[in-house]
Design an enzyme around this catalytic site. Structure first.
Site, PDB file in Angstrom:
ATOM      1  N   ASN A 255      -4.399  11.231   9.505  1.00 45.24           N
ATOM      2  CA  ASN A 255      -4.574  10.424  10.908  1.00 45.24           C
ATOM      3  C   ASN A 255      -3.489  10.614  11.388  1.00 45.24           C
ATOM      4  O   ASN A 255      -2.472  10.076  11.384  1.00 45.24           O
ATOM      5  CB  ASN A 255      -4.838   8.832  10.623  1.00 45.24           C
ATOM      6  CG  ASN A 255      -4.953   8.008  11.734  1.00 45.24           C
ATOM      7  OD1 ASN A 255      -5.158   8.357  12.822  1.00 45.24           O
ATOM      8  ND2 ASN A 255      -4.589   6.920  11.701  1.00 45.24           N
TER       9      ASN A 255
ATOM     10  N   LYS B  39      -3.074   9.803  14.618  1.00 39.51           N
ATOM     11  CA  LYS B  39      -2.728   8.678  15.654  1.00 39.51           C
ATOM     12  C   LYS B  39      -2.256   9.507  16.935  1.00 39.51           C
ATOM     13  O   LYS B  39      -2.815  10.549  17.298  1.00 39.51           O
ATOM     14  CB  LYS B  39      -1.474   7.871  15.078  1.00 39.51           C
ATOM     15  CG  LYS B  39      -1.469   7.386  13.598  1.00 39.51           C
ATOM     16  CD  LYS B  39      -0.734   6.332  13.315  1.00 39.51           C
ATOM     17  CE  LYS B  39      -1.057   6.073  11.861  1.00 39.51           C
ATOM     18  NZ  LYS B  39      -0.238   4.743  11.311  1.00 39.51           N
TER      19      LYS B  39
ATOM     20  N   HIS C  71      -9.275   0.576  11.751  1.00 35.60           N
ATOM     21  CA  HIS C  71      -7.698   0.896  11.419  1.00 35.60           C
ATOM     22  C   HIS C  71      -6.940  -0.539  11.738  1.00 35.60           C
ATOM     23  O   HIS C  71      -7.189  -1.045  12.955  1.00 35.60           O
ATOM     24  CB  HIS C  71      -7.368   2.065  12.068  1.00 35.60           C
ATOM     25  CG  HIS C  71      -5.910   2.468  11.662  1.00 35.60           C
ATOM     26  ND1 HIS C  71      -4.606   1.643  11.835  1.00 35.60           N
ATOM     27  CD2 HIS C  71      -5.382   3.434  10.482  1.00 35.60           C
ATOM     28  CE1 HIS C  71      -3.574   2.325  11.319  1.00 35.60           C
ATOM     29  NE2 HIS C  71      -4.179   3.392  10.606  1.00 35.60           N
TER      30      HIS C  71
ATOM     31  N   GLU D 175      -4.309  -0.882  13.143  1.00 34.94           N
ATOM     32  CA  GLU D 175      -3.538  -0.743  14.532  1.00 34.94           C
ATOM     33  C   GLU D 175      -4.513  -1.037  15.693  1.00 34.94           C
ATOM     34  O   GLU D 175      -4.219  -1.607  16.705  1.00 34.94           O
ATOM     35  CB  GLU D 175      -2.970   0.697  14.813  1.00 34.94           C
ATOM     36  CG  GLU D 175      -1.706   0.778  14.131  1.00 34.94           C
ATOM     37  CD  GLU D 175      -1.314   2.210  13.498  1.00 34.94           C
ATOM     38  OE1 GLU D 175      -1.806   3.223  14.187  1.00 34.94           O
ATOM     39  OE2 GLU D 175      -0.437   2.315  12.504  1.00 34.94           O
TER      40      GLU D 175
ATOM     41  N   GLU E 153      -5.915  -0.421   3.297  1.00 33.13           N
ATOM     42  CA  GLU E 153      -4.626  -0.347   3.999  1.00 33.13           C
ATOM     43  C   GLU E 153      -3.921  -1.580   4.142  1.00 33.13           C
ATOM     44  O   GLU E 153      -4.176  -2.302   5.007  1.00 33.13           O
ATOM     45  CB  GLU E 153      -5.147   0.513   5.105  1.00 33.13           C
ATOM     46  CG  GLU E 153      -5.631   1.676   4.940  1.00 33.13           C
ATOM     47  CD  GLU E 153      -4.918   2.814   6.226  1.00 33.13           C
ATOM     48  OE1 GLU E 153      -4.503   3.706   5.913  1.00 33.13           O
ATOM     49  OE2 GLU E 153      -5.017   2.391   7.331  1.00 33.13           O
TER      50      GLU E 153
ATOM     51  N   GLY F 126       3.095   2.746   7.841  1.00 29.43           N
ATOM     52  CA  GLY F 126       4.004   3.199   8.596  1.00 29.43           C
ATOM     53  C   GLY F 126       5.311   2.356   8.376  1.00 29.43           C
ATOM     54  O   GLY F 126       6.305   2.562   9.250  1.00 29.43           O
TER      55      GLY F 126
ATOM     56  N   SER G 198       1.873   4.423   3.609  1.00 25.78           N
ATOM     57  CA  SER G 198       2.947   5.078   3.074  1.00 25.78           C
ATOM     58  C   SER G 198       3.165   5.924   2.079  1.00 25.78           C
ATOM     59  O   SER G 198       3.763   5.992   1.245  1.00 25.78           O
ATOM     60  CB  SER G 198       3.952   3.896   3.049  1.00 25.78           C
ATOM     61  OG  SER G 198       4.341   3.361   4.277  1.00 25.78           O
TER      62      SER G 198
HETATM   63  C1  PEP Z   1      -2.135   4.756   8.450  1.00 28.87           C
HETATM   64  O1  PEP Z   1      -2.077   4.914   9.639  1.00 28.87           O
HETATM   65  O2  PEP Z   1      -3.781   4.744   8.274  1.00 28.87           O
HETATM   66  C2  PEP Z   1      -1.203   5.352   7.547  1.00 28.87           C
HETATM   67  C3  PEP Z   1      -1.587   5.209   6.189  1.00 28.87           C
HETATM   68  O3  PEP Z   1      -0.020   5.446   7.920  1.00 28.87           O
HETATM   69  P1  PEP Z   1       1.137   5.802   6.871  1.00 28.87           P
HETATM   70  O4  PEP Z   1       0.860   6.810   5.967  1.00 28.87           O
HETATM   71  O5  PEP Z   1       2.196   6.394   8.050  1.00 28.87           O
HETATM   72  O6  PEP Z   1       1.608   4.594   6.473  1.00 28.87           O
END
Ligand code: PEP
Length: 271
Positions: A34, A36, A120, A122, A192, A198, A233
């Site tokens: 992703n 973003k 997601h 976000e 998640e 992040g 992460s």
């Molecule tokens: C995400 O945005 O779905 C995500 C898992 O980000 P990150 O890997 O940066 O934690």
């Protein structure tokens, strides 16, 4: 019957769908990048060239890249001839009409996207997408013949109060109530934890496995066949440990998907 180890160069949708229908077989691992709101024409061309060079021919895992909307066509062109699949980061729940700035699922299908990330954190937090809206988007994606990647996950507060399963159950149940569970044969789930996305903090294998097992238990007859990704992460150094867990079928990556070496290392760990 289970799909063998790789997708043809330009996978037909039916073949992609088959991937989540494995029953009583090891589910094929899936890694989703992703991006973003990152990239530009020059950087994308470089990143995609490095990724496609490093991921050629028959491979033992599926890889999806979800660039920002303006670069879907560029990515489509750059991925031509590779086994990497195109996906999108979000979608409108509506079919068409006066919804300025929105993009419909049929438009994404037109651009040859096969997967769409839905819910997601976000978007739930920053764009105030409700559980119901997420369910409507899930339905819109399937109606257009694409595969939703439904993200769920608890906040740090929920986790600290021991309410993480309650939150995940609520997020899942709204979609189940809207579409039923049977349609999950054409869907992917992603756990998640909000506190891990992040932040550089990853769920421990025990925390991740507890939630993945719980999510699987909610899927009824499809419990053994739906792919459930972990996101939060994931990096090259911790991917192997997560992928080794029984109920984790791959990863949804943010930061790590912007670095070709890191991304490829994780894809290879998933094979
Ligand atoms: C995400 O945005 O779905 C995500 C898992 O980000 P990150 O890997 O940066 O934690």
């Amino acid at each position: 019957m289970f799909k063998p180890s790789w997708l043809p160069l330009a996978p037909a949708l039916g073949e992609v769908l088959l991937l989540s229908k494995a029953s009583n077989a090891k589910r094929r691992q899936l890694v989703v990048g992703n991006w973003k709101m990152n990239g530009n024409l020059r950087e994308n061309a470089d990143l995609l060239a490095r990724i496609t060079n490093g991921w050629q021919g028959e491979r033992g895992a599926d890889v999806v890249i979800c660039p920002p909307f303006p670069y879907l066509s560029q990515a489509h062109e750059c991925l031509r001839g590779s086994s990497i699949i195109l996906g999108a980061q979000t979608v409108s729940e509506r079919d068409k009409g006066a919804f300025t700035g929105e993009t419909s699922a049929s438009m994404l299908a037109d651009l040859d996207c096969k997967f769409v990330i839905i819910g997601h954190n976000e978007r739930r937090r920053m764009q105030h997408e409700s559980d119901l809206q997420v369910a409507q988007k899930f339905e819109a994606v399937q109606k257009a013949g694409l595969i939703p990647i439904l993200c769920v996950g608890e906040s740090l507060e929920d986790r600290e109060q021991g309410k993480h399963l309650e939150t995940i159950s609520r997020q899942l149940n709204v979609v189940f109530a809207h579409t039923g569970k049977d349609v999950f044969d054409k869907a992917v789930l992603a756990y998640e934890p909000v506190w891990a996305v992040g932040t550089g903090k990853t769920a421990t294998p025990e925390q991740a496995e507890e939630v993945h097992k719980f999510m699987r238990s909610q899927l009824g007859a499809l419990a053994d066949s739906v792919r459930i990704l972990y996101g939060g992460s994931v990096k090259a150094h911790n991917a192997q440990q997560l992928f080794a867990l029984a109920d984790i079928d791959g990863a949804l990556l943010g930061g790590a998907s912007l670095d070709a070496d890191e991304f490829l290392a994780i894809c290879k760990a998933a094979e």
